[in-house]
Design a protein around this motif. Structure first.
Motif, PDB file in Angstrom:
ATOM      1  N   PHE A 116       0.775  -1.160  -0.135  1.00  0.00           N
ATOM      2  CA  PHE A 116      -0.516  -0.166   0.382  1.00  0.00           C
ATOM      3  C   PHE A 116       0.700   1.141   0.086  1.00  0.00           C
ATOM      4  N   ASP A 117       0.615   2.871  -0.509  1.00  0.00           N
ATOM      5  CA  ASP A 117       0.836   3.706  -0.563  1.00  0.00           C
ATOM      6  C   ASP A 117       0.281   4.423   1.153  1.00  0.00           C
ATOM      7  N   LYS A 118       0.601   5.459   1.194  1.00  0.00           N
ATOM      8  CA  LYS A 118      -0.236   6.492   1.996  1.00  0.00           C
ATOM      9  C   LYS A 118      -1.486   7.142   1.070  1.00  0.00           C
ATOM     10  N   ASN A 119      -1.196   7.662  -0.138  1.00  0.00           N
ATOM     11  CA  ASN A 119      -2.540   7.576  -0.763  1.00  0.00           C
ATOM     12  C   ASN A 119      -3.952   6.804  -1.016  1.00  0.00           C
ATOM     13  N   LYS A 120      -4.053   5.824   0.165  1.00  0.00           N
ATOM     14  CA  LYS A 120      -4.541   4.934  -0.022  1.00  0.00           C
ATOM     15  C   LYS A 120      -4.930   3.527  -0.899  1.00  0.00           C
ATOM     16  N   ASN A 121      -3.709   3.478  -2.198  1.00  0.00           N
ATOM     17  CA  ASN A 121      -4.292   3.130  -3.133  1.00  0.00           C
ATOM     18  C   ASN A 121      -3.555   1.084  -2.368  1.00  0.00           C
ATOM     19  N   ARG A 122      -3.805   0.143  -3.008  1.00  0.00           N
ATOM     20  CA  ARG A 122      -3.059  -1.102  -2.842  1.00  0.00           C
ATOM     21  C   ARG A 122      -3.034  -2.057  -4.020  1.00  0.00           C
ATOM     22  N   ILE A 123      -1.864  -2.725  -3.624  1.00  0.00           N
ATOM     23  CA  ILE A 123      -1.364  -4.166  -4.362  1.00  0.00           C
ATOM     24  C   ILE A 123      -2.262  -5.593  -3.341  1.00  0.00           C
ATOM     25  N   GLY A 124      -3.228  -6.258  -4.460  1.00  0.00           N
ATOM     26  CA  GLY A 124      -3.981  -7.528  -3.843  1.00  0.00           C
ATOM     27  C   GLY A 124      -2.588  -8.459  -4.392  1.00  0.00           C
ATOM     28  N   MET A 125      -3.877  -9.207  -4.136  1.00  0.00           N
ATOM     29  CA  MET A 125      -2.333 -10.764  -4.651  1.00  0.00           C
ATOM     30  C   MET A 125      -2.332 -11.337  -6.004  1.00  0.00           C
ATOM     31  N   GLY A 126      -3.029  -9.743  -7.310  1.00  0.00           N
ATOM     32  CA  GLY A 126      -2.550 -10.120  -8.590  1.00  0.00           C
ATOM     33  C   GLY A 126      -4.211 -10.718  -9.447  1.00  0.00           C
ATOM     34  N   GLY A 127      -5.303 -11.297  -8.655  1.00  0.00           N
ATOM     35  CA  GLY A 127      -6.344 -11.514  -9.135  1.00  0.00           C
ATOM     36  C   GLY A 127      -7.652 -10.901  -9.266  1.00  0.00           C
ATOM     37  N   GLY A 128      -7.929  -9.663  -9.035  1.00  0.00           N
ATOM     38  CA  GLY A 128      -9.201  -8.797  -9.098  1.00  0.00           C
ATOM     39  C   GLY A 128      -9.559  -8.838  -8.716  1.00  0.00           C
ATOM     40  N   LEU A 178      -5.581  -4.069   6.051  1.00  0.00           N
ATOM     41  CA  LEU A 178      -4.774  -4.617   7.207  1.00  0.00           C
ATOM     42  C   LEU A 178      -3.205  -5.061   6.585  1.00  0.00           C
ATOM     43  N   ALA A 179      -2.674  -4.524   7.312  1.00  0.00           N
ATOM     44  CA  ALA A 179      -1.476  -4.705   6.556  1.00  0.00           C
ATOM     45  C   ALA A 179      -0.186  -4.592   8.226  1.00  0.00           C
ATOM     46  N   PHE A 180       0.824  -5.360   7.887  1.00  0.00           N
ATOM     47  CA  PHE A 180       2.254  -4.718   8.742  1.00  0.00           C
ATOM     48  C   PHE A 180       2.767  -3.451   8.119  1.00  0.00           C
ATOM     49  N   ASP A 181       3.290  -3.238   8.778  1.00  0.00           N
ATOM     50  CA  ASP A 181       4.478  -1.910   8.148  1.00  0.00           C
ATOM     51  C   ASP A 181       5.369  -2.074   7.458  1.00  0.00           C
ATOM     52  N   CYS A 182       6.274  -2.932   6.727  1.00  0.00           N
ATOM     53  CA  CYS A 182       6.552  -3.475   6.236  1.00  0.00           C
ATOM     54  C   CYS A 182       6.640  -2.923   4.852  1.00  0.00           C
ATOM     55  N   GLN A 183       4.947  -3.378   4.839  1.00  0.00           N
ATOM     56  CA  GLN A 183       3.929  -3.547   3.229  1.00  0.00           C
ATOM     57  C   GLN A 183       4.184  -2.153   2.630  1.00  0.00           C
ATOM     58  N   GLN A 184       4.102  -0.638   3.241  1.00  0.00           N
ATOM     59  CA  GLN A 184       4.402   0.647   2.568  1.00  0.00           C
ATOM     60  C   GLN A 184       5.780   0.662   1.331  1.00  0.00           C
ATOM     61  N   VAL A 185       4.439   1.144   0.476  1.00  0.00           N
ATOM     62  CA  VAL A 185       5.827   2.076  -0.582  1.00  0.00           C
ATOM     63  C   VAL A 185       5.306   3.425  -0.857  1.00  0.00           C
ATOM     64  N   ASP A 186       6.144   3.641  -1.471  1.00  0.00           N
ATOM     65  CA  ASP A 186       5.819   5.326  -1.759  1.00  0.00           C
ATOM     66  C   ASP A 186       5.032   5.824  -2.235  1.00  0.00           C
ATOM     67  N   GLN A 187       4.959   4.606  -3.373  1.00  0.00           N
ATOM     68  CA  GLN A 187       3.926   5.064  -4.439  1.00  0.00           C
ATOM     69  C   GLN A 187       3.541   3.330  -5.285  1.00  0.00           C
ATOM     70  N   ILE A 188       2.614   3.544  -5.595  1.00  0.00           N
ATOM     71  CA  ILE A 188       1.322   2.322  -6.481  1.00  0.00           C
ATOM     72  C   ILE A 188       1.171   3.504  -7.456  1.00  0.00           C
ATOM     73  N   ASP A 189       1.201   2.530  -8.496  1.00  0.00           N
ATOM     74  CA  ASP A 189       1.246   3.175  -9.788  1.00  0.00           C
ATOM     75  C   ASP A 189      -0.393   2.395 -10.180  1.00  0.00           C
ATOM     76  N   VAL A 190      -1.184   3.523  -9.836  1.00  0.00           N
ATOM     77  CA  VAL A 190      -2.695   2.992 -10.141  1.00  0.00           C
ATOM     78  C   VAL A 190      -3.479   2.411 -11.559  1.00  0.00           C
ATOM     79  N   GLN A 191      -4.005   1.378 -11.792  1.00  0.00           N
ATOM     80  CA  GLN A 191      -4.366   0.947 -12.499  1.00  0.00           C
ATOM     81  C   GLN A 191      -5.726   1.340 -12.397  1.00  0.00           C
TER      82      GLN A 191
END
Length: 183
Positions: free
Chosen positions: A119-131, A154-167
């Motif tokens: 996830f990123d601070k803009n509340k975007n998420r990366i899931g498992m990829g199945g959609g 819900l996530a661990f803190d270590c799962q944060q990234v700077d930015q996620i490319d949103v689709q």
């Protein structure tokens, strides 16, 4: 994107077992800061799988409060939500799903707790990829129409990234909850 997903999945898996328990316990007080639980609500959550942060303490709290809880069940290429009971069967990914006659759509939930890969601070998420979650929650892209459910990742803190490319198909979350922060 696939390499970022793989890296974050590995970070999630590398969280040591005692920290997993501690971090899972910390989710409940974080969630209680932003969610006003009531007996007539319907809350969707998930069973921890593949290193996901475990919402079991949240689930136990909701059960003690006699609040109805639901788990995702695969319905074609999207999800429905089945009331948690005693009997389960594994879906095609080996994830237990409740065997229930009380099955509802996401629109009928008040709050939906969603697992994340990243996830990123803009509340975007990366899931498992199945959609599955994005297809299920596509109606949430019409914010004036769809007020429910509130979507909390819900996530661990270590799962944060700077930015996620949103689709275009990505559905943003209302909040992201980690053991130490609420975004």
């Amino acid at each position: 994107m696939q390499t970022l997903r793989q890296l974050l999945r590995q970070k999630r898996l590398d969280t040591n077992p005692s920290d997993r328990v501690k971090f899972g316990k910390q989710l409940l007080p974080q969630l209680q800061k932003i969610a006003n639980f009531k007996n007539d609500q319907k809350i969707g959550l998930y069973l921890s799988n593949n290193g996901e942060i475990d919402p079991i303490y949240i689930q136990n709290f909701l059960k003690k409060q006699e609040i109805s809880t639901y788990l995702p069940v695969i319905d074609g290429k999207s999800l429905k939500f089945a009331k948690i009971g005693e009997n389960f069967r594994n879906n095609q990914y080996g994830i237990p799903e409740p065997i229930s006659t009380d099955i509802i759509s996401a629109e009928q939930l008040d709050i939906l707790l969603i697992p994340l890969v990243g996830f990123d601070k803009n509340k975007n998420r990366i899931g498992m990829g199945g959609g599955y979650y994005d297809r299920t929650l596509d109606f949430k892209k019409q914010p004036k129409i769809a007020k429910k459910p509130k979507l909390f990742g819900l996530a661990f803190d270590c799962q944060q990234v700077d930015q996620i490319d949103v689709q275009e198909w990505d559905v943003p979350l209302d909040k992201i909850i980690t053991p130490s922060n609420i975004y």
